[in-house]
Write a protein that holds these residues in place. Structure first.
Motif, PDB file in Angstrom:
ATOM      1  N   ALA A  92     -38.711 -88.390 -61.366  1.00  0.00           N
ATOM      2  CA  ALA A  92     -40.088 -88.589 -60.917  1.00  0.00           C
ATOM      3  C   ALA A  92     -40.726 -89.807 -61.575  1.00  0.00           C
ATOM      4  O   ALA A  92     -41.470 -90.550 -60.932  1.00  0.00           O
ATOM      5  CB  ALA A  92     -40.914 -87.336 -61.214  1.00  0.00           C
ATOM      6  N   SER A 141     -37.643 -74.036 -57.975  1.00  0.00           N
ATOM      7  CA  SER A 141     -37.056 -75.385 -57.981  1.00  0.00           C
ATOM      8  C   SER A 141     -35.799 -75.425 -57.121  1.00  0.00           C
ATOM      9  O   SER A 141     -35.585 -76.365 -56.348  1.00  0.00           O
ATOM     10  CB  SER A 141     -36.704 -75.820 -59.405  1.00  0.00           C
ATOM     11  N   THR A 176     -40.144 -80.804 -59.641  1.00  0.00           N
ATOM     12  CA  THR A 176     -40.318 -81.299 -61.006  1.00  0.00           C
ATOM     13  C   THR A 176     -41.383 -80.478 -61.729  1.00  0.00           C
ATOM     14  O   THR A 176     -41.186 -80.059 -62.881  1.00  0.00           O
ATOM     15  CB  THR A 176     -40.714 -82.787 -60.996  1.00  0.00           C
ATOM     16  N   LEU A 177     -42.494 -80.215 -61.063  1.00  0.00           N
ATOM     17  CA  LEU A 177     -43.572 -79.433 -61.686  1.00  0.00           C
ATOM     18  C   LEU A 177     -43.150 -77.994 -61.947  1.00  0.00           C
ATOM     19  O   LEU A 177     -43.515 -77.425 -62.983  1.00  0.00           O
ATOM     20  CB  LEU A 177     -44.830 -79.492 -60.818  1.00  0.00           C
ATOM     21  N   GLU A 189     -40.278 -87.229 -51.496  1.00  0.00           N
ATOM     22  CA  GLU A 189     -40.945 -87.472 -52.778  1.00  0.00           C
ATOM     23  C   GLU A 189     -41.884 -86.324 -53.145  1.00  0.00           C
ATOM     24  O   GLU A 189     -41.948 -85.917 -54.309  1.00  0.00           O
ATOM     25  CB  GLU A 189     -41.703 -88.798 -52.741  1.00  0.00           C
ATOM     26  N   LEU A 190     -42.612 -85.789 -52.164  1.00  0.00           N
ATOM     27  CA  LEU A 190     -43.502 -84.655 -52.424  1.00  0.00           C
ATOM     28  C   LEU A 190     -42.692 -83.435 -52.880  1.00  0.00           C
ATOM     29  O   LEU A 190     -43.055 -82.768 -53.853  1.00  0.00           O
ATOM     30  CB  LEU A 190     -44.310 -84.311 -51.179  1.00  0.00           C
ATOM     31  N   HIS A 203     -39.814 -83.485 -54.287  1.00  0.00           N
ATOM     32  CA  HIS A 203     -39.298 -83.775 -55.621  1.00  0.00           C
ATOM     33  C   HIS A 203     -40.385 -83.533 -56.671  1.00  0.00           C
ATOM     34  O   HIS A 203     -40.109 -82.986 -57.743  1.00  0.00           O
ATOM     35  CB  HIS A 203     -38.766 -85.203 -55.729  1.00  0.00           C
ATOM     36  N   THR A 204     -41.614 -83.911 -56.369  1.00  0.00           N
ATOM     37  CA  THR A 204     -42.726 -83.665 -57.293  1.00  0.00           C
ATOM     38  C   THR A 204     -42.920 -82.165 -57.502  1.00  0.00           C
ATOM     39  O   THR A 204     -43.118 -81.712 -58.640  1.00  0.00           O
ATOM     40  CB  THR A 204     -44.020 -84.308 -56.758  1.00  0.00           C
ATOM     41  N   GLY A 264     -37.869 -84.798 -64.347  1.00  0.00           N
ATOM     42  CA  GLY A 264     -38.938 -85.669 -64.833  1.00  0.00           C
ATOM     43  C   GLY A 264     -38.521 -87.130 -64.852  1.00  0.00           C
ATOM     44  O   GLY A 264     -39.303 -88.017 -64.487  1.00  0.00           O
ATOM     45  N   VAL A 298     -38.031 -92.483 -58.528  1.00  0.00           N
ATOM     46  CA  VAL A 298     -38.905 -92.536 -57.349  1.00  0.00           C
ATOM     47  C   VAL A 298     -39.730 -93.821 -57.313  1.00  0.00           C
ATOM     48  O   VAL A 298     -39.777 -94.496 -56.271  1.00  0.00           O
ATOM     49  CB  VAL A 298     -39.780 -91.263 -57.242  1.00  0.00           C
TER      50      VAL A 298
END
Length: 157
Positions: free
Chosen positions: A27, A93, A135-136, A128-129, A131-132, A24, A31
């Motif tokens: 993110a 993850s 993270t979720l 980045e996607l 990583h998102t 988190g 980022v």
């Protein structure tokens, strides 16, 4: 929840919370910072950060997976099912990281040593996607662990 399961739950809650918090933070802070600095700064920082982050984060993911599935082993009923879900999310993850982000780090390392190719922004957006997504999944696993704490009633003697 039985007493031994409470200790495993505490460990799983800590491990999933640390993992979700680390992802988190990345993110929410890293980022967006990557997006505002010049590309050469981003590549240099990203490469240096990944050298430290990869073993730490992969260890954190392993600990979250082990403790979540450990809770599924010692738990019963709803806590067991929620812990299985959290373990699966933590595993997701790890898979996103190992199969997605880590291979992209190899590109970024090369670019930091040489130069970024045309179309590099698409690869950075893909990182980045991914990583998102991780993270979720980590945040969702943590939410399930919180759910166990809130929903599970201690057994009475």
């Amino acid at each position: 929840m039985r007493t031994p399961a409470r200790y495993v739950h505490g460990a799983a809650l800590l491990a999933t919370g640390l993992l979700a918090g680390a992802f988190g933070y990345g993110a929410a802070n890293v980022v967006p910072t990557f997006r505002t600095v010049p590309l050469d700064v981003r590549l240099t920082f990203h490469t240096a950060m990944m050298e430290v982050n990869e073993p730490v984060m992969q260890s954190a993911m392993a600990l979250a997976i082990l403790t979540s599935f450990g809770l599924a082993v010692v738990g019963r009923g709803l806590p067991r099912r929620l812990a299985l879900g959290a373990g699966a999310l933590n595993m997701a993850s790890l898979l996103v990281t190992v199969l997605g982000n880590v291979p992209l780090h190899a590109h970024i390392r090369r670019w930091a040593a040489t130069s970024a190719p045309a179309g590099h922004t698409g690869i950075l957006r893909q990182w980045e996607l991914l990583h998102t997504i991780r993270t979720l999944t980590a945040l969702s696993a943590f939410a399930l662990m919180i759910g166990i704490a809130v929903l599970a009633r201690p057994e009475t003697r």
